[in-house]
Design an enzyme around this catalytic site. Structure first.
Site, PDB file in Angstrom:
ATOM      1  NE  ARG A   1      -8.327  -7.401  -0.168  1.00 45.84           N
ATOM      2  CZ  ARG A   1      -7.853  -6.592  -1.108  1.00 45.84           C
ATOM      3  NH1 ARG A   1      -6.813  -5.789  -0.818  1.00 45.84           N
ATOM      4  NH2 ARG A   1      -8.378  -6.576  -2.309  1.00 45.84           N
TER       5      ARG A   1
ATOM      6  CE  LYS B   1      -4.584  -1.355   1.372  1.00 44.22           C
ATOM      7  NZ  LYS B   1      -5.708  -1.166   2.302  1.00 44.22           N
TER       8      LYS B   1
END
Length: 286
Positions: A255, A221
């Site tokens: 995840r 991210k």
């Protein structure tokens, strides 16, 4: 005990959720699993490497070309049905904020609705209750789907995360979603700048202390990229370091894009914490 689909996971059992994007423009793989064959191969590989959950998404999180609910369903529903047929024991999650898509994928065999946009469509929780499937309750800071944060501010980011996620989780229970199938997610990068996501990470133990299973979506991210000043393809080490910290603080579901590497990190942390024996213990015993 966390129950999803046919699976049950103990309190200290780390769980990997592998990402399979059914999009032509995903930020990390640029559509590598948009077509059926490579997507199914990705599922097979992820399961072999230790993923218990497959998270299927039909719309990328960031801004881009409009994707209608009909198109999102076209990208995901048939694929969910095929994964269900080929992998009857895997937990199938679908990353969607729309109740129409949630209904369609539950009919096709989904076990979990991953609501990454924090209840922006309140009917999605009603769908989870109707079908008896799990629900991820995420903090997105009130952001609308597919928008980026701009000068967002919190007096106390973790206090806001707890208020929102616990409120969503309790509402889901009242609606009839099985309590043992609800997870809370701090929503790294969603409605947050990099400093917010870093603080949410170091204070994850406050979420864990609520008793709800905590899911973290950290993989490659922007907060990792900005912290280390690395482009998307060079964020794996930062992601794994953040994964180790999150595991030590008690998060349960991860995840991820890199399943095998994450599995090793989680196993190592679990063994250090005393929740998992070494795979081999011969040193000093021969």
């Amino acid at each position: 005990m966390l129950r999803l689909g046919r699976r049950e996971f103990g309190t200290h059992e780390p769980v990997i959720m592998a990402i399979v994007n059914r999009t032509p423009d995903s930020f990390y793989d640029q559509g590598a699993t948009f077509r059926d064959e490579p997507a199914l191969a990705r599922v097979e590989q992820a399961v072999a490497e230790g993923a218990a959950i497959i998270d299927i998404g039909g719309v990328k999180a960031g801004p881009g070309e409009e994707v209608t609910a009909e198109e999102e369903a076209r990208r995901t529903v048939g694929f969910v049905a095929e994964v269900r047929r080929r992998f009857p024991d895997v937990v199938i999650s679908v990353d969607t904020w729309r109740h129409e898509v949630g209904t369609a994928v539950c009919e096709a065999g989904a076990d979990l609705l991953n609501d990454a946009w924090g209840g922006v469509d309140p009917r999605l929780a009603e769908v989870a209750a109707r079908y008896g499937v799990g629900l991820v309750c995420t903090h997105a800071g009130g952001a609308q789907p597919r928008t980026r944060p701009h000068r967002v501010a919190y007096d106390d980011v973790m206090a806001d995360i707890l208020k929102v996620t616990l409120g969503l989780a309790e509402r889901a229970v009242v609606l009839g979603v099985p309590r043992e199938s609800i997870l809370i997610d701090p929503g790294h990068d969603f409605g947050k700048n990099t400093r917010h996501s870093l603080e949410a990470t170091r204070r994850l133990d406050e979420m864990v202390a609520t008793g709800w299973p905590v899911l973290v979506s950290l993989s490659n991210k922007d907060f990792v990229g900005e912290t280390l000043d690395r482009p998307v393809k060079e964020r794996v080490l930062g992601t794994l370091a953040t994964t180790a910290v999150s595991a030590w603080l008690g998060a349960q579901v991860y995840r991820v894009h890199e399943v095998a590497e994450t599995r090793q990190v989680l196993d190592m942390v679990a063994s250090i914490a005393g929740h998992r024996p070494p795979a081999v213990a011969r040193r000093g015993l021969a």
